[in-house]
Write an enzyme that holds these catalytic residues in place. Structure first.
Site, short mmCIF file in Angstrom:
data_model
loop_
_atom_site.label_atom_id
_atom_site.label_comp_id
_atom_site.label_asym_id
_atom_site.label_seq_id
_atom_site.Cartn_x
_atom_site.Cartn_y
_atom_site.Cartn_z
N GLU A 397 0.81 -1.22 0.00
CA GLU A 397 0.00 0.00 0.00
C GLU A 397 0.84 1.27 0.00
OE1 GLU A 397 -2.65 -3.29 1.17
OE2 GLU A 397 -0.62 -2.68 1.82
N GLN A 419 -8.05 -2.32 -1.17
CA GLN A 419 -8.95 -3.48 -1.22
C GLN A 419 -9.99 -3.38 -0.11
OE1 GLN A 419 -7.43 -7.72 -0.90
NE2 GLN A 419 -7.67 -7.45 -3.13
N PHE A 420 -9.56 -2.92 1.04
CA PHE A 420 -10.44 -2.55 2.15
C PHE A 420 -9.85 -1.30 2.79
CE2 PHE A 420 -11.18 -7.03 1.57
CZ PHE A 420 -12.56 -7.17 1.75
N ALA A 421 -10.71 -0.42 3.28
CA ALA A 421 -10.24 0.82 3.89
C ALA A 421 -9.27 0.54 5.04
CB ALA A 421 -11.42 1.65 4.39
N PHE A 423 -6.88 -1.43 5.20
CA PHE A 423 -5.51 -1.69 4.76
C PHE A 423 -4.72 -0.42 4.51
CE2 PHE A 423 -7.02 -5.96 2.76
CZ PHE A 423 -7.29 -6.45 4.03
N HIS A 464 -11.69 -5.76 8.40
CA HIS A 464 -12.32 -5.52 7.10
C HIS A 464 -13.59 -4.68 7.24
CE1 HIS A 464 -9.81 -9.06 6.33
NE2 HIS A 464 -9.87 -8.76 5.04
#
Length: 658
Positions: A397, A419-421, A423, A464
């Protein structure tokens, strides 16, 4: 030390000497000023000048260089006037950051130099993005980025080299191995024999050279750059050198054994090159004091000019207005053609139409190409736009956010899909310190959007499901939006892509396929910073955003007797204070509702503002309804208990009875 001039003529060798001499004399002057108390701090590169000067002279003037705080020779070799550098160091208005940042923490498009920030390593990912822009444009340019041996321990080093290797980016990663990271010797930094040995792990070429030999540095970089312009790929170079002064002057050098100073003193890059030129009769002995005297006069004049400049007079409005690049959304007529679409499809529409509009827009993220992303939002995009612009990324990231910023620096727009906030925490430094502060520091727009699939309701558990918008709403320089409807999802995303400031775009996963609504088919923009009344009412106001809007609507529909007004903030930074004040004046009772945890959630800011500015309009205390101050559990029953929705009915009853 053996110098190989190859095809460089005598005039060329003299030019190398002058460019090597100038930063040394500037440094010696700065040390005098430091002892005199006329300056407060200095990071010395004495003993390392051959690397900065030789490498810079090997690059074309229009190619970007990303140096660090011991690379004065990069700036002087690019012919930046000493007075402008001194203005920067002294925090004067004539400096590149106008007193907002220190030393070499600045960039300049005029000289194609992008400076570092204090967090070592992030500039390497920026180099990736800059080089990617050049590769996509077919401009046959190379990017040069510096790092120290200590920063090779940072994850940013690994991420940047891995990205560059996977994408065949024309980046020269240059390690200045000067033996110490502040006071920590290399034996405590890494176990490999040489740092250049790391290159094989990335499948790239590595070279180890004498960093004190200016011609070896120049020829190595020059020859590699020529190759990379035709056949893009990354290369890792380790330049062996030694820092003859402290990390900065206040830290001293007592931790360094004396024999190292004696050994490296015989390898001084300026002294050795000067002796070579004298032996070759390229430089006459009488020229040395003359050149030193001429440079000393120039340096004195340039420096004293800056000392005589007036200090900065702070202006509040100037500072506040300089945090964001001025941008006003152009007025456009809304489309009369509407189609009922799901929330997720509205987001996909916004991306697709923006990609068609801007041929220099690149989308990056994990699994977004053939696979279409974790939620299939970019499914089919590579068929229209190709893999160059819809780029699968390694799982890194920080590196990808940095690369997005590099793309922006070099004339592109970038959208990054988390992919998910949750991360984004792995790229937090790039967001809050690089993206957010760059425009304020040196006026460079950062045209990056980070898409953040967020929120609970799907039983996905602690990693997640977080609502982490408050991590960013308190960071000046970022814009934060959070649509609750399909039309806003499209309009706010297209507006975010149009906006030249960094925008964090939250999209609620629970709404992806559960919510539909009419969405304009054409390009559609919702102005960032404008709230919207979702439901008119007179008895109490619920101020909310995201999934909270739907909780509020459900409550109001279940209690028509209460006449509840619902204000959807839509944007959290900036947020619509005028709309908030208007609804408070209208109903006099306010509930601030959000999915995030109670403590330090964004609702606290809204409540505080109302209490400070709208107190006289209130008939009851401002109340907040938020999720529990715990991590988010996976089990549905526990998740339902966690979420603010489970307490909304009870808390509204308290508010309305007050």
């Amino acid at each position: 030390m053996i110098f190989d001039r190859k095809t460089i003529d005598n005039d060329g060798l003299l030019d190398f000497y002058k460019k090597l001499l100038l930063p040394r004399l500037v440094e010696e002057k700065m040390l005098i000023l430091l002892r005199q108390g006329r300056i407060g701090k200095w990071f010395s590169g004495i003993g390392q000048e051959a690397i900065a000067v030789g490498a810079t002279m090997a690059m074309n003037a229009e190619e970007y260089i990303l140096p660090m705080h011991r690379n004065l020779g990069v700036f002087t070799a690019r012919n930046i006037p000493i007075s402008r550098l001194m203005g920067q160091w002294q925090g004067k208005a004539s400096g590149f950051t106008h007193g907002r940042d220190r030393s070499f923490h600045f960039g300049t498009q005029e000289y194609k130099i992008i400076g570092m920030i204090s967090h070592l390593g992030p500039q390497m990912a920026l180099a990736d993005g800059i080089a990617l822009a050049d590769k996509l444009s077919g401009t046959k340019k190379v990017t040069l980025v510096f790092t120290g041996e200590g920063a090779t321990s940072e994850g940013d080093f690994h991420e940047a080299l891995n990205i560059a290797a996977v994408w065949d980016l024309p980046v020269i990663f240059l390690i200045e191995n000067n033996g110490y990271g502040l006071s920590t010797p290399v034996g405590e930094q890494y176990r490999c024999e040489s740092l250049v040995d790391k290159a094989v792990g990335y499948g790239i070429e590595g070279r180890k050279i004498d960093g004190n030999n200016i011609l070896e540095v120049y020829h190595t970089i020059s020859e590699l750059a020529k190759e990379l312009r035709e056949k893009p790929r990354p290369v890792l170079i380790e330049c062996m050198t030694f820092r003859m002064r402290g990390h900065e002057e206040a830290s001293g050098t007592k931790y360094v054994p004396q024999h190292l100073f004696e050994e490296w003193g015989t390898k001084d890059p300026l002294d050795c090159f000067e002796k070579f030129l004298l032996d070759e009769q390229v430089l006459r002995p009488e020229w040395v004091p003359y050149l030193r005297g001429e440079f000393a006069k120039l340096i004195e004049i340039e420096i004293e000019k800056v000392f005589n400049e007036p200090g900065i007079i702070p202006h509040l409005s100037t500072e506040v207005d300089s945090m964001y690049r001025l941008f006003k959304m152009p007025q456009r007529e809304s489309s009369n053609v509407l189609t009922n679409k799901r929330y997720i499809d509205a987001i996909s529409d916004a991306l697709r139409q923006s990609m068609r509009k801007y041929d220099k827009l690149v989308i990056m993220g994990q699994d977004i190409a053939e696979y279409g992303g974790a939620f299939k939002i970019t499914q089919g995009f590579i068929d229209e736009f190709g893999k160059e612009r819809v780029r699968n990324t390694p799982i890194c990231e920080s590196g990808i956010i940095g690369a997005a910023m590099g793309l922006s620096i070099n004339g592109y727009k970038a959208v990054v899909e988390m992919q998910f906030a949750d991360f984004v925490s792995s790229g937090f430094n790039q967001v809050v310190n690089n993206l957010a502060k760059t425009y304020y520091r040196w006026g460079q727009a950062v045209d990056v959007v980070i898409r953040m699939p967020t929120g609970a309701g799907t039983g996905a558990g602690p990693f997640h499901s977080q609502s982490n918008e408050a991590w960013f709403t308190k960071t000046p320089g970022l814009k934060v939006v959070y649509p609750s409807s399909p039309d806003d999802a499209k309009g706010l995303l297209m507006a975010a892509i149009e906006d030249p400031n960094p925008v964090i775009y939250f999209e609620h996963k629970y709404l992806y396929r559960s919510l539909s609504g009419n969405v304009p088919d054409d390009d559609y923009y919702v102005e960032i910073g404008k709230a919207q009344i979702v439901r008119q009412g007179t008895k109490a106001s619920i101020i909310t955003y995201g999934l909270g809007v739907h909780w509020a609507v459900e409550y109001a529909e279940n209690h028509p007797e209460h006449s509840i007004e619902i204000l959807d903030l839509r944007s959290l930074q900036p947020w619509d204070k005028e709309a908030v004040e208007k609804t408070v004046k209208k109903t006099s009772k306010v509930m601030v509702l959000h999915e995030d945890t109670l403590t330090s959630g964004f609702g606290g800011e809204v409540a505080a503002y109302i209490g400070e500015h709208c107190f006289k309009y209130l008939d009851a205390p401002v109340m907040r309804c938020a999720s529990l101050d715990t991590a988010i559990p996976m089990n549905k029953g526990l998740e339902d208990q966690f979420l603010a929705k489970s307490r909304l009915e009870e808390m509204m009853d308290v508010l309305l009875k007050f």
